[in-house]
Design a protein around this motif. Structure first.
Motif: not given
Length: 731
Positions: A13, A16, A53-54, A56-57, A61, A98
């Motif tokens: 985040p 970003q 999950k990695s 997904d994030e 991004f 996602c």
């Protein structure tokens, strides 16, 4: 630029946020993350059913900052779409959501073409994920609406409609059902409201082997507008809330919270008022845009005959077929014997079946085809072995059918049904009278002479049409009412060479009431001509009367001697009467002809205003009224038959509380007052404490109610002692 102390690769985040502010400074970090994404994607493709999950994030991004590095992210949408196309049904639901959200982000930033994404989303409707399908449906409708907001993209719409044509034939029932829902939603929002969309639903949806798709398509052509009614109701609620809020703000304490709420309510009321002022959008039924209604009606009827679906689905078939026949005036003669089988008083939804029979009637259907339906209704409904409500509904259904096809009713059957005008039940009597009233306007010759009533001016002007004949008007009907505004009308025309009045201006005569506003000179000339005509008519009548008196005197004096001469004179008098009558008729016909020609010329040479049309409508309405009939006839000839017209029963039903209380109070008028009667001689005299205790509140008498319980000996001693002490204190 100073880099932050924390590690950026692990804090996406923050990275970003920094990339959006300064993309060039963090280009290396983004490349590192993108390479990491590609490696994670290869690992995930080996086992797509497990959540990562990695991935997904990092996927979200890259979707957020893709517009900062368009060259690097050029293949990013392709990786996601290929993964969704190849393994959409086996993907983990969280990962699939996602990828879909990432593609929507890219679509909102115009980084991917709309057609590719929408086609992919239509294919994803096959997935066994209800939340995903609902999310995709909302996005597809919103995206297509936004693309057509400023101007319609015909190329994109045509491509999507062709793709939807194949989706409706999809073997997956959920995908096909969602596709037809999207098309109907876009039609109601005036985005895809063209004939192509309607005909795709008609040709594919209405003949789908999937029952849900079939029912949804049939409901679309039935045209239910529940949402519009809800919106109209909400508008009225906003006005009531505004009035209440203003009153509360005037009375209650002025606080900041209340002032803020009042401002919000005012804004909502202003928006609602603006919506009312906007021009209305007419979203008419799609059944008018069908290219081949005859083929669709025949196909639906064949499908109905071979279906084993529920009775409700059969009713939808009957309803759509009847609307197609009535609106497009089709010929489907096998439909009427089929629907006759359901016309029984005990049949479920029989009033709707009667409604379909009326909707499928029109003037081009031969009367011999519809007459068996009327006879079936008469035999099964309009008989005294049924209740009055059943008889009334049968008569109402016959009236609705005959309103659209008057030639279907035979003379004998009509006169039999007209005899129910004196039936003991008011509902049957009123239904029979409505049928008589209809035929007084349409075909009075079929009625008995005593049922035809007094003829109106409109009935006299109406021409009885034969089968297939059309009533074509060559001018504005009722324009004669405007002739008093124009004193001189040019009756000459270039086409009529034989007319003696070519190129001349003639004066149009009016009645006394219409000529009241004219100039004095014109009125004088008109009155002179009218007086001359009246004097000629009076002279002719006086001569006829004198001749008749002379003939009578001569016959009395010399009856036997001059019999031949009397016969000759009687013949002359009769011929004179007939000649006078024919002259009057010719003059009246010439006058009417002149008025019609003048009205036609007026309609061709003048643009009518709203006031003119109001006067024309009032004149036409006046023609339908006589001295005996004080109100005009109102015959609803809408394209769809309202169910309330058949179920309308003239009966006052006393089921509400007010009507029941009225009956109760009316029965108590002459009855003595109910309740316990005391033995007092004078009712106004005072009552005893015992009588007063009967009307007191129980809370006031509770302590006395407790004292009625039998006391013990100890309680009696204590009460006696207390009483004696009080007596002692009193002394």
């Amino acid at each position: 630029m100073v880099r932050p102390n924390n590690q950026l690769p692990e804090n996406l985040p923050q990275l970003q946020n920094l990339i959006k502010r300064d993309p060039e400074s963090y280009s290396d970090e983004f490349h590192t993350q993108y390479e990491h994404f590609l490696s994670l994607l290869e690992i995930f493709s080996l086992n797509p059913s497990e959540e990562n999950k990695s991935l997904d994030e990092i996927c979200m991004f890259i979707a957020q900052v893709a517009q900062c590095y368009p060259h690097v992210c050029q293949q990013f949408p392709k990786h996601l779409t290929d993964l969704l196309r190849n393994s959409a049904t086996v993907l983990d639901p969280a990962m699939r959501n996602c990828f879909v959200k990432a593609l929507i982000l890219l679509r909102n930033k115009n980084l991917v073409p709309a057609l590719d994404i929408l086609e992919l989303f239509f294919q994803l409707l096959r997935c066994q994920d209800k939340n995903l399908r609902t999310f995709l449906q909302t996005h597809i409708v919103t995206d297509i609406k936004n693309m057509n907001a400023k101007h319609k993209d015909m190329k994109l719409n045509s491509s999507l409609q062709n793709f939807m044509y194949g989706m409706l034939k999809d073997a997956n029932p959920k995908a096909a059902k969602m596709s037809v829902d999207i098309m109907i939603d876009l039609y109601k929002k005036n985005i895809w409201n063209d004939a192509k969309t309607v005909n795709v639903i008609a040709s594919v949806g209405c003949f789908s082997p999937i029952t849900k798709v079939l029912v949804t398509s049939l409901k679309f052509f039935l045209g239910h507008d529940d949402e519009d009614e809800a919106n109209s109701d909400s508008g009225s609620d906003n006005e009531v809330d505004l009035k209440g809020a203003l009153m509360q703000n005037r009375v209650n304490k002025k606080t900041k919270k209340r002032q803020k709420q009042l401002q919000q309510i005012k804004k909502q009321a202003i928006k609602a008022q603006k919506k009312k002022k906007n021009a209305p959008v007419f979203n008419f039924s799609g059944i008018h845009l069908i290219h081949n209604p005859q083929g669709m009606a025949e196909g639906l009827f064949k499908q109905l005959q071979g279906t084993n679906d529920r009775f409700e689905v059969k009713l939808m078939h009957l309803d759509v077929i009847s609307r197609l026949i009535g609106i497009h005036e089709l010929f489907l003669f096998g439909y009427y014997p089929y629907i006759t089988r359901f016309m029984q008083p005990h049949q479920r939804q029989v009033t709707r079946v009667l409604q379909f029979a009326a909707q499928a009637s029109h003037e081009l259907v031969p009367g011999d085809i519809i007459e068996p339906i009327l006879k079936t209704i008469a035999n099964n409904f309009i008989t005294e072995r049924n209740s009055s409500d059943v008889m009334a509904m049968g008569l109402n259904a016959s009236r609705e059918i005959c309103m659209r096809c008057p030639l279907a009713m035979g003379e004998d059957l009509l006169q039999d049904l007209a005899m129910y005008k004196t039936y003991k039940e008011k509902s049957v009597m009123m239904a029979a009278r409505s049928l008589i009233t209809l035929y007084r306007e349409q075909l009075p010759a079929l009625l008995h002479k005593k049922d035809r009533g007094r003829q109106t001016e409109a009935q006299a002007e109406r021409k009885v049409r034969a089968y297939g004949e059309r009533d074509v008007q060559d001018t504005v009907q009722g324009a004669e009412a405007l002739l008093k505004d124009s004193k001189m009308i040019d009756l000459g025309s270039d086409d009529d060479d034989t007319d003696s009045n070519d190129g001349e201006w003639v004066t149009v005569t009016h009645s006394d009431n219409e000529a009241a506003g004219e100039d004095e000179d014109a009125a004088a000339t008109d009155s002179d001509e009218e007086e001359d005509d009246e004097e000629d008519d009076e002279d002719e009548e006086d001569d006829e009367e004198e001749e008749e008196e002379d003939d009578e005197e001569e016959e009395e004096e010399d009856e036997e001697e001059a019999s031949d001469e009397g016969v000759r004179r009687d013949g002359d008098a009769a011929e004179g009467k007939e000649a006078a009558k024919s002259d009057k008729k010719e003059k009246a016909n010439v006058k009417m002809l002149n008025q019609k020609e003048a009205a036609q010329e007026l309609a061709l040479t003048r643009i009518f205003t709203d006031e003119d049309f109001k006067r024309i409508n009032a004149a036409n309405l006046k023609k339908t009224v006589t001295n005996a009939r004080k109100r005009p006839l109102e015959q609803d000839r809408a394209e769809f038959v309202k169910l309330s017209n058949i179920e309308m029963i003239y009966k006052k039903r006393k089921h509400d509380k007010e009507s029941r209380l009225e009956t109760v109070m009316a029965g108590r008028k002459d009855r003595d007052r109910f309740g316990w009667k005391d033995g007092r001689v004078n009712e106004n005299s005072s009552k005893t404490n015992k009588e007063k205790s009967k009307t007191k509140n129980f809370g006031m008498m509770r302590h006395k109610a407790r004292s009625k319980v039998k006391k013990s000996f100890r309680d009696k001693q204590m009460a006696m002692r207390k009483h004696l002490l009080q007596q002692k204190k009193m002394k």
